[in-house]
Design a protein around this motif. Structure first.
Motif, PDB file in Angstrom:
ATOM      1  N   LYS A  67     -38.443  36.993  26.751  1.00  0.00           N
ATOM      2  CA  LYS A  67     -39.461  35.994  27.094  1.00  0.00           C
ATOM      3  C   LYS A  67     -40.772  36.291  26.388  1.00  0.00           C
ATOM      4  CE  LYS A  67     -37.500  34.773  31.533  1.00  0.00           C
ATOM      5  NZ  LYS A  67     -37.558  34.941  32.975  1.00  0.00           N
ATOM      6  N   THR A  68     -41.117  37.554  26.284  1.00  0.00           N
ATOM      7  CA  THR A  68     -42.353  37.945  25.619  1.00  0.00           C
ATOM      8  C   THR A  68     -42.270  37.682  24.112  1.00  0.00           C
ATOM      9  OG1 THR A  68     -42.710  39.663  27.266  1.00  0.00           O
ATOM     10  CG2 THR A  68     -43.926  39.879  25.221  1.00  0.00           C
ATOM     11  N   ALA A  69     -41.130  38.015  23.535  1.00  0.00           N
ATOM     12  CA  ALA A  69     -40.975  37.882  22.089  1.00  0.00           C
ATOM     13  C   ALA A  69     -40.798  36.432  21.628  1.00  0.00           C
ATOM     14  CB  ALA A  69     -39.792  38.722  21.613  1.00  0.00           C
ATOM     15  N   ARG A  70     -39.963  35.695  22.347  1.00  0.00           N
ATOM     16  CA  ARG A  70     -39.650  34.315  21.939  1.00  0.00           C
ATOM     17  C   ARG A  70     -39.523  33.450  23.179  1.00  0.00           C
ATOM     18  NH1 ARG A  70     -34.376  35.931  18.717  1.00  0.00           N
ATOM     19  NH2 ARG A  70     -34.157  37.089  20.623  1.00  0.00           N
ATOM     20  N   ALA A  71     -40.614  32.928  23.626  1.00  0.00           N
ATOM     21  CA  ALA A  71     -40.656  32.214  24.908  1.00  0.00           C
ATOM     22  C   ALA A  71     -39.601  31.114  25.023  1.00  0.00           C
ATOM     23  CB  ALA A  71     -42.039  31.638  25.138  1.00  0.00           C
ATOM     24  N   ALA A  72     -39.436  30.313  23.994  1.00  0.00           N
ATOM     25  CA  ALA A  72     -38.516  29.171  24.091  1.00  0.00           C
ATOM     26  C   ALA A  72     -37.057  29.612  24.139  1.00  0.00           C
ATOM     27  CB  ALA A  72     -38.736  28.234  22.910  1.00  0.00           C
ATOM     28  N   SER A  73     -36.689  30.604  23.341  1.00  0.00           N
ATOM     29  CA  SER A  73     -35.277  30.978  23.259  1.00  0.00           C
ATOM     30  C   SER A  73     -34.769  31.642  24.535  1.00  0.00           C
ATOM     31  CB  SER A  73     -35.028  31.887  22.065  1.00  0.00           C
ATOM     32  OG  SER A  73     -35.635  33.141  22.271  1.00  0.00           O
ATOM     33  N   ALA A  74     -35.640  32.272  25.294  1.00  0.00           N
ATOM     34  CA  ALA A  74     -35.198  32.948  26.511  1.00  0.00           C
ATOM     35  C   ALA A  74     -34.629  31.959  27.520  1.00  0.00           C
ATOM     36  CB  ALA A  74     -36.356  33.729  27.122  1.00  0.00           C
ATOM     37  N   GLU A  75     -35.064  30.719  27.454  1.00  0.00           N
ATOM     38  CA  GLU A  75     -34.590  29.712  28.392  1.00  0.00           C
ATOM     39  C   GLU A  75     -33.144  29.289  28.131  1.00  0.00           C
ATOM     40  OE1 GLU A  75     -37.441  26.579  28.095  1.00  0.00           O
ATOM     41  OE2 GLU A  75     -39.081  27.877  28.726  1.00  0.00           O
ATOM     42  N   SER A  76     -32.649  29.519  26.920  1.00  0.00           N
ATOM     43  CA  SER A  76     -31.292  29.077  26.587  1.00  0.00           C
ATOM     44  C   SER A  76     -30.240  30.143  26.906  1.00  0.00           C
ATOM     45  CB  SER A  76     -31.222  28.697  25.107  1.00  0.00           C
ATOM     46  OG  SER A  76     -31.475  29.827  24.300  1.00  0.00           O
ATOM     47  N   TRP A  77     -30.630  31.199  27.561  1.00  0.00           N
ATOM     48  CA  TRP A  77     -29.705  32.265  27.921  1.00  0.00           C
ATOM     49  C   TRP A  77     -29.058  31.965  29.277  1.00  0.00           C
ATOM     50  CZ3 TRP A  77     -28.796  37.207  25.595  1.00  0.00           C
ATOM     51  CH2 TRP A  77     -29.377  37.338  24.335  1.00  0.00           C
ATOM     52  N   ILE A  78     -27.782  32.309  29.386  1.00  0.00           N
ATOM     53  CA  ILE A  78     -27.062  32.254  30.659  1.00  0.00           C
ATOM     54  C   ILE A  78     -27.203  33.647  31.274  1.00  0.00           C
ATOM     55  CG2 ILE A  78     -24.832  31.882  31.791  1.00  0.00           C
ATOM     56  CD1 ILE A  78     -25.858  29.407  30.233  1.00  0.00           C
ATOM     57  N   VAL A  79     -27.750  33.715  32.459  1.00  0.00           N
ATOM     58  CA  VAL A  79     -27.961  35.008  33.108  1.00  0.00           C
ATOM     59  C   VAL A  79     -27.122  35.062  34.382  1.00  0.00           C
ATOM     60  CG1 VAL A  79     -29.654  36.586  34.105  1.00  0.00           C
ATOM     61  CG2 VAL A  79     -30.310  35.096  32.198  1.00  0.00           C
ATOM     62  N   GLU A  80     -26.250  36.047  34.453  1.00  0.00           N
ATOM     63  CA  GLU A  80     -25.399  36.274  35.616  1.00  0.00           C
ATOM     64  C   GLU A  80     -25.659  37.684  36.126  1.00  0.00           C
ATOM     65  OE1 GLU A  80     -23.526  33.983  36.981  1.00  0.00           O
ATOM     66  OE2 GLU A  80     -23.641  32.479  35.406  1.00  0.00           O
ATOM     67  N   SER A  81     -25.008  38.053  37.193  1.00  0.00           N
ATOM     68  CA  SER A  81     -25.171  39.398  37.739  1.00  0.00           C
ATOM     69  C   SER A  81     -24.546  40.413  36.777  1.00  0.00           C
ATOM     70  CB  SER A  81     -24.494  39.486  39.099  1.00  0.00           C
ATOM     71  OG  SER A  81     -24.610  40.788  39.606  1.00  0.00           O
ATOM     72  N   GLY A  82     -25.384  41.220  36.140  1.00  0.00           N
ATOM     73  CA  GLY A  82     -24.880  42.276  35.263  1.00  0.00           C
ATOM     74  C   GLY A  82     -24.778  41.927  33.795  1.00  0.00           C
ATOM     75  N   TYR A  83     -24.973  40.673  33.430  1.00  0.00           N
ATOM     76  CA  TYR A  83     -24.930  40.315  32.009  1.00  0.00           C
ATOM     77  C   TYR A  83     -25.710  39.033  31.745  1.00  0.00           C
ATOM     78  CZ  TYR A  83     -21.128  37.115  33.389  1.00  0.00           C
ATOM     79  OH  TYR A  83     -20.370  36.137  33.978  1.00  0.00           O
ATOM     80  N   ALA A  84     -26.075  38.885  30.487  1.00  0.00           N
ATOM     81  CA  ALA A  84     -26.742  37.665  30.023  1.00  0.00           C
ATOM     82  C   ALA A  84     -26.267  37.399  28.611  1.00  0.00           C
ATOM     83  CB  ALA A  84     -28.261  37.845  30.048  1.00  0.00           C
ATOM     84  N   TYR A  85     -26.149  36.108  28.269  1.00  0.00           N
ATOM     85  CA  TYR A  85     -25.711  35.802  26.914  1.00  0.00           C
ATOM     86  C   TYR A  85     -26.292  34.480  26.425  1.00  0.00           C
ATOM     87  CZ  TYR A  85     -22.237  32.598  28.943  1.00  0.00           C
ATOM     88  OH  TYR A  85     -21.630  31.571  29.616  1.00  0.00           O
TER      89      TYR A  85
END
Length: 144
Positions: free
Chosen positions: A76-94
């Motif tokens: 989020k700090t490095a690339r604010a827009a791209s962080a929103e397109s990540w799928i975040v689950e318990s224990g992993y994100a992609y």
């Protein structure tokens, strides 16, 4: 050298479609485990015929991280827009980029280390979960 041998060498030099590394906060002593996991996951994909169409091969770049929260905050700090397109689950994100058939994924291990039992199996389960989530979008057989 035969044509088949040349092709095999070219394929090996190209690298495997699924790679697994650890971020810089881990010891180099993890390298054998990472190599084992990488070979295992690529073999699972091979068995499920994920590589049957050479023009349509999904690639995965997995990175083991200590904390998922910390890694997502860095994104989020490095690339604010791209962080929103990540799928975040318990224990992993992609993040899956369909135009390039590539997936970047982070697998958290701090919660597994605290539990202390079955860490390798839990990492495998998270790797499989990410791969199957992306693979199912293209009708691929589930990895197990």
């Amino acid at each position: 050298m035969t044509k088949a041998e040349a092709q095999t060498i070219a394929e090996l030099q190209q690298g495997l479609p699924i790679t697994i590394a650890a971020d810089g906060r881990f010891s180099n002593s993890l390298k054998p485990l990472l190599t084992q996991l990488e070979m295992w996951l690529n073999f699972q994909a091979l068995k499920a015929d994920w590589y049957g169409n050479e023009d349509f091969v999904l690639s995965f770049d997995f990175t083991l991280v200590r904390s998922l929260d910390e890694k997502m905050q860095q994104l989020k700090t490095a690339r604010a827009a791209s962080a929103e397109s990540w799928i975040v689950e318990s224990g992993y994100a992609y993040h899956y980029e369909s135009s390039r058939l590539t997936t970047i994924a982070f697998i958290a291990v701090d919660d597994l280390i605290q539990g202390g039992v079955g860490i390798e199996q839990a990492i495998k389960a998270r790797l499989i979960a990410v791969a199957n989530s992306v693979g199912s979008k293209h009708g691929f057989l589930a990895l197990s």
